[in-house]
Design an enzyme around this catalytic site. Structure first.
Site, short mmCIF file in Angstrom:
data_model
loop_
_atom_site.label_atom_id
_atom_site.label_comp_id
_atom_site.label_asym_id
_atom_site.label_seq_id
_atom_site.Cartn_x
_atom_site.Cartn_y
_atom_site.Cartn_z
N LYS A 86 0.86 -1.19 0.00
CA LYS A 86 0.00 0.00 0.00
C LYS A 86 0.89 1.23 0.00
O LYS A 86 1.78 1.37 0.84
CB LYS A 86 -0.89 0.00 1.26
CG LYS A 86 -2.07 -0.92 1.16
CD LYS A 86 -2.83 -1.00 2.46
CE LYS A 86 -3.59 0.27 2.77
NZ LYS A 86 -4.28 0.15 4.09
C1 E4P Z 1 -7.47 1.95 4.37
O1 E4P Z 1 -6.57 1.72 3.60
C2 E4P Z 1 -7.29 2.25 5.76
O2 E4P Z 1 -6.56 1.16 6.30
C3 E4P Z 1 -8.52 2.36 6.60
O3 E4P Z 1 -9.63 1.73 6.02
C4 E4P Z 1 -8.77 3.76 7.08
O4 E4P Z 1 -9.85 3.68 7.97
P1 E4P Z 1 -10.14 4.77 9.09
O5 E4P Z 1 -10.67 5.99 8.44
O6 E4P Z 1 -11.14 4.11 9.98
O7 E4P Z 1 -8.83 5.00 9.80
#
Ligand code: E4P
Length: 223
Positions: A86
């Site tokens: 990522k």
């Molecule tokens: C996505 O890539 C993130 O890991 C995650 O879904 C962000 O979620 P949040 O807004 O609850 O931190």
């Protein structure tokens, strides 16, 4: 639709991997820190539970394209199986994505808040783009509409990239994304459970059980 689990909680991963049609697990630095365990060991444990064929998405913490590429290579080797690095959207991230594409390492471009960001990420070679639905909804940014526009653009330009919608706080947000053709979602164990729960399902089952017992007693074919 691919259902992915957005957690590094080992018990949740074990449970959901057993009971749901899970396509993999996503993590980010906040999610792994929350568990307070050794970073590398946690990733290895997750891979052990989900097996080699399911996706594991792990976020880079590097700042330059060169370091992101090195970390991606290292993590892919350590995590094994189907692996995606990522990478947050940005110039360094795009440069790394174009290079990683050539090396055959899958990229999930994350921290996406607009269709414009997603389109450029897809053009750079990202396999997934991850728009943050709830964080958009929190600022009246209409997360579902952003997802819908990205889906449309990827389809329009016939790009080999999927939307991996993220940052959900309830089942309704997930349902709305599925209605606009979102390819995949990453959610908590609680949201997965909420997606299959309904009080009318519970009451229907209670009535079936009561009728059966009234006529045939407690015993079933297996007793
Ligand atoms: C996505 O890539 C993130 O890991 C995650 O879904 C962000 O979620 P949040 O807004 O609850 O931190």
């Amino acid at each position: 639709m691919l259902y992915i689990l957005d957690t590094a909680n080992i018990e949740d991963i074990k449970h959901c991997n057993e009971f749901y049609p899970l396509a993999g697990v996503t993590t980010n630095p906040s999610i792994i820190s929350k568990e307070g365990k050794h970073f590398r060991e946690t990733l290895k444990e997750i891979r052990h539970i989900i097996g080699e064929d399911k996706m594991l998405h792990v976020q880079t913490v590097q700042k330059t394209a060169e370091d992101m590429i090195e970390e991606a290579k290292l993590l892919k080797k350590e995590c094994g199986g189907v692996f995606y690095i990522k990478i947050p959207i940005g110039e360094e991230g795009l440069k790394a994505t174009m290079e990683l594409k050539k090396l055959g390492i899958g990229v999930t471009m994350t921290t996406i808040f607009t269709p414009a960001q997603a389109l450029i990420a897809a053009k750079a070679g990202a396999s997934f783009v991850a728009p943050y639905v709830n964080r958009l909804d929190n600022i009246i940014g209409d997360g579902t509409n952003v997802v819908a526009e990205i889906v449309k653009q990827l389809d329009y330009y016939k790009l080999d990239c999927k939307v991996l919608a993220a940052s959900f706080k309830n089942a309704e947000q997930v349902h709305k994304c599925s209605c606009v053709g979102c390819h995949s979602v990453t959610v908590s164990a609680d949201i997965l459970k909420a997606l299959i729960s309904h009080p009318m399902t519970d009451s229907a089952l209670e009535a079936f059980e009561a009728d059966r017992i009234k006529t045939y007693g407690q015993k079933t074919l297996l007793d």
